[in-house]
Design a protein around this motif. Structure first.
Motif, PDB file in Angstrom:
ATOM      1  N   LEU A  71      63.275  10.572  43.895  1.00 23.30           N
ATOM      2  CA  LEU A  71      63.288   9.135  43.636  1.00 23.30           C
ATOM      3  C   LEU A  71      63.340   8.850  42.139  1.00 23.30           C
ATOM      4  N   SER A  72      62.534   9.579  41.358  1.00 25.64           N
ATOM      5  CA  SER A  72      62.517   9.373  39.905  1.00 25.64           C
ATOM      6  C   SER A  72      63.852   9.752  39.285  1.00 25.64           C
ATOM      7  N   ASN A  73      64.491  10.786  39.828  1.00 28.03           N
ATOM      8  CA  ASN A  73      65.813  11.181  39.333  1.00 28.03           C
ATOM      9  C   ASN A  73      66.857  10.105  39.612  1.00 28.03           C
ATOM     10  N   ILE A  74      66.798   9.525  40.814  1.00 29.27           N
ATOM     11  CA  ILE A  74      67.733   8.455  41.158  1.00 29.27           C
ATOM     12  C   ILE A  74      67.513   7.260  40.230  1.00 29.27           C
ATOM     13  N   ALA A  75      66.236   6.886  40.053  1.00 28.31           N
ATOM     14  CA  ALA A  75      65.916   5.767  39.163  1.00 28.31           C
ATOM     15  C   ALA A  75      66.353   6.070  37.735  1.00 28.31           C
ATOM     16  N   LYS A  76      66.115   7.301  37.295  1.00 24.38           N
ATOM     17  CA  LYS A  76      66.469   7.701  35.932  1.00 24.38           C
ATOM     18  C   LYS A  76      67.970   7.600  35.703  1.00 24.38           C
ATOM     19  N   ASP A 138      74.282  -8.433  35.164  1.00 27.36           N
ATOM     20  CA  ASP A 138      72.925  -8.086  34.739  1.00 27.36           C
ATOM     21  C   ASP A 138      71.905  -8.496  35.797  1.00 27.36           C
ATOM     22  N   LYS A 139      72.170  -9.621  36.459  1.00 23.09           N
ATOM     23  CA  LYS A 139      71.275 -10.112  37.512  1.00 23.09           C
ATOM     24  C   LYS A 139      71.164  -9.109  38.651  1.00 23.09           C
ATOM     25  N   LEU A 140      72.303  -8.591  39.115  1.00 23.37           N
ATOM     26  CA  LEU A 140      72.301  -7.630  40.222  1.00 23.37           C
ATOM     27  C   LEU A 140      71.629  -6.324  39.797  1.00 23.37           C
ATOM     28  N   MET A 141      71.902  -5.864  38.583  1.00 22.46           N
ATOM     29  CA  MET A 141      71.286  -4.613  38.114  1.00 22.46           C
ATOM     30  C   MET A 141      69.769  -4.758  38.016  1.00 22.46           C
ATOM     31  N   MET A 142      69.304  -5.916  37.567  1.00 22.22           N
ATOM     32  CA  MET A 142      67.860  -6.148  37.502  1.00 22.22           C
ATOM     33  C   MET A 142      67.251  -6.135  38.896  1.00 22.22           C
ATOM     34  N   PHE A 143      67.957  -6.724  39.859  1.00 24.16           N
ATOM     35  CA  PHE A 143      67.469  -6.742  41.238  1.00 24.16           C
ATOM     36  C   PHE A 143      67.389  -5.324  41.809  1.00 24.16           C
ATOM     37  N   LEU A 144      68.412  -4.502  41.552  1.00 23.84           N
ATOM     38  CA  LEU A 144      68.423  -3.130  42.054  1.00 23.84           C
ATOM     39  C   LEU A 144      67.283  -2.309  41.462  1.00 23.84           C
ATOM     40  N   ALA A 146      64.473  -3.545  40.260  1.00 26.53           N
ATOM     41  CA  ALA A 146      63.225  -4.071  40.818  1.00 26.53           C
ATOM     42  C   ALA A 146      62.964  -3.480  42.194  1.00 26.53           C
ATOM     43  N   SER A 147      64.021  -3.297  42.983  1.00 28.78           N
ATOM     44  CA  SER A 147      63.877  -2.749  44.337  1.00 28.78           C
ATOM     45  C   SER A 147      63.433  -1.292  44.306  1.00 28.78           C
ATOM     46  N   ILE A 148      64.087  -0.485  43.468  1.00 26.68           N
ATOM     47  CA  ILE A 148      63.733   0.943  43.431  1.00 26.68           C
ATOM     48  C   ILE A 148      62.377   1.147  42.771  1.00 26.68           C
ATOM     49  N   THR A 149      61.995   0.222  41.871  1.00 27.23           N
ATOM     50  CA  THR A 149      60.659   0.289  41.261  1.00 27.23           C
ATOM     51  C   THR A 149      59.585   0.043  42.312  1.00 27.23           C
ATOM     52  N   ALA A 150      59.830  -0.917  43.195  1.00 27.78           N
ATOM     53  CA  ALA A 150      58.881  -1.206  44.273  1.00 27.78           C
ATOM     54  C   ALA A 150      58.722  -0.006  45.198  1.00 27.78           C
ATOM     55  N   VAL A 151      59.833   0.668  45.505  1.00 31.49           N
ATOM     56  CA  VAL A 151      59.779   1.871  46.333  1.00 31.49           C
ATOM     57  C   VAL A 151      58.982   2.971  45.626  1.00 31.49           C
ATOM     58  N   GLY A 152      59.153   3.081  44.303  1.00 28.25           N
ATOM     59  CA  GLY A 152      58.418   4.088  43.539  1.00 28.25           C
ATOM     60  C   GLY A 152      56.916   3.874  43.607  1.00 28.25           C
ATOM     61  N   VAL A 153      56.487   2.623  43.435  1.00 26.88           N
ATOM     62  CA  VAL A 153      55.056   2.311  43.522  1.00 26.88           C
ATOM     63  C   VAL A 153      54.521   2.646  44.908  1.00 26.88           C
ATOM     64  N   MET A 154      55.293   2.325  45.936  1.00 28.34           N
ATOM     65  CA  MET A 154      54.883   2.631  47.310  1.00 28.34           C
ATOM     66  C   MET A 154      54.742   4.139  47.523  1.00 28.34           C
ATOM     67  N   ASP A 155      55.715   4.912  47.026  1.00 21.87           N
ATOM     68  CA  ASP A 155      55.668   6.368  47.193  1.00 21.87           C
ATOM     69  C   ASP A 155      54.499   6.989  46.451  1.00 21.87           C
ATOM     70  N   PHE A 156      54.183   6.469  45.270  1.00 17.56           N
ATOM     71  CA  PHE A 156      53.026   6.975  44.533  1.00 17.56           C
ATOM     72  C   PHE A 156      51.743   6.720  45.321  1.00 17.56           C
ATOM     73  N   GLY A 157      51.663   5.545  45.941  1.00 13.23           N
ATOM     74  CA  GLY A 157      50.471   5.217  46.728  1.00 13.23           C
ATOM     75  C   GLY A 157      50.319   6.147  47.929  1.00 13.23           C
ATOM     76  N   ILE A 158      51.435   6.435  48.609  1.00 17.48           N
ATOM     77  CA  ILE A 158      51.389   7.361  49.747  1.00 17.48           C
ATOM     78  C   ILE A 158      51.004   8.756  49.272  1.00 17.48           C
ATOM     79  N   ALA A 159      51.543   9.169  48.123  1.00 21.04           N
ATOM     80  CA  ALA A 159      51.249  10.501  47.584  1.00 21.04           C
ATOM     81  C   ALA A 159      49.776  10.645  47.222  1.00 21.04           C
ATOM     82  N   ILE A 160      49.163   9.564  46.733  1.00 15.97           N
ATOM     83  CA  ILE A 160      47.735   9.612  46.409  1.00 15.97           C
ATOM     84  C   ILE A 160      46.922   9.939  47.654  1.00 15.97           C
ATOM     85  N   GLY A 161      47.258   9.281  48.763  1.00 12.19           N
ATOM     86  CA  GLY A 161      46.529   9.513  50.006  1.00 12.19           C
ATOM     87  C   GLY A 161      46.728  10.899  50.576  1.00 12.19           C
TER      88      GLY A 161
END
Length: 211
Positions: A71-76, A138-144, A146-161
């Motif tokens: 996920l981090s590689n895709i975001a990067k 720029d609007k669409l890129m910001m939205f994309l 924002a979406s992958i950032t939300a997924v990243g936060v979710m995955d970190f939370g699952i990984a903590i558990g």
């Protein structure tokens, strides 16, 4: 609806994976030797500590490290490409900041796997061209992002558990805070540009009573 879209996405993923395998570019997730017998924990040190020698990674911990590397590689890769083509300098700088953060995360995850002699995947940065002509607004890129950032936060939370080792859980928590702050900055930029559509929300009963 979700079941239908999940099945469609699953088929698309399988098609993409098969195509990548045929071309020899499929990136395999980290893996370990299959255990031959069941073992039971007999020492509290198995739960790990913040400092000192760390025990070997569990299969579930390796799985989440692998998922977060992907996920981090895709975001990067997305952030690097978007920073190159964004029209607004402020937005380009925002993407560059996200790229640096994602790079830091990938390096941490890879080092954890390397320290345990676990196989780790490669990256895809080499596929980015030298083009500076943006295919998206720029609007669409910001939205994309924002979406992958939300997924990243979710995955970190699952990984903590799922991570029993305390050093991993603490690092994931730190990353969640940092990524959350990055997402907050992005949301403010979208609001300032008039790009953030207000999501549906519950009725404000107190406000209705005043009318």
């Amino acid at each position: 609806m979700f079941k239908k879209y999940y099945e469609q996405t699953e088929k698309l993923f399988d098609m993409a994976a098969e195509a990548m395998q045929e071309k020899g570019i499929f990136i395999r997730s980290p893996y370990i030797e299959y255990p031959k017998k069941v073992k039971y924990v007999s020492d509290h040190r198995f739960l790990g500590g913040i400092a000192g020698k760390k025990r070997q990674l569990l299969a579930i911990e390796i799985a989440h490290l692998g998922t977060n590397i992907e996920l981090s590689n895709i975001a990067k890769t997305m952030l690097l490409a978007f920073s190159q083509v964004a029209k607004e300098k402020m937005i380009s700088n925002y993407f560059k900041k996200g790229y640096d953060m994602s790079l830091e995360h990938v390096e941490y995850f890879l080092n954890v796997l390397k320290n345990d002699d676990v196989a780790y995947p490669s990256t895809w940065d080499g596929s980015i061209t030298d083009s500076t002509i943006t295919p998206f607004s720029d609007k669409l890129m910001m939205f994309l992002i924002a979406s992958i950032t939300a997924v990243g936060v979710m995955d970190f939370g699952i990984a903590i558990g799922a991570s029993i080792r305390k050093d991993l859980a603490i690092q994931y928590a730190k990353m969640m805070i940092k990524v959350g702050s990055f997402a907050d900055d992005g949301a403010k930029m979208m609001i300032d540009n008039g790009w953030l559509e207000k999501p549906p929300q519950s009725l404000d009963r107190d406000e209705l009573r005043k009318k």
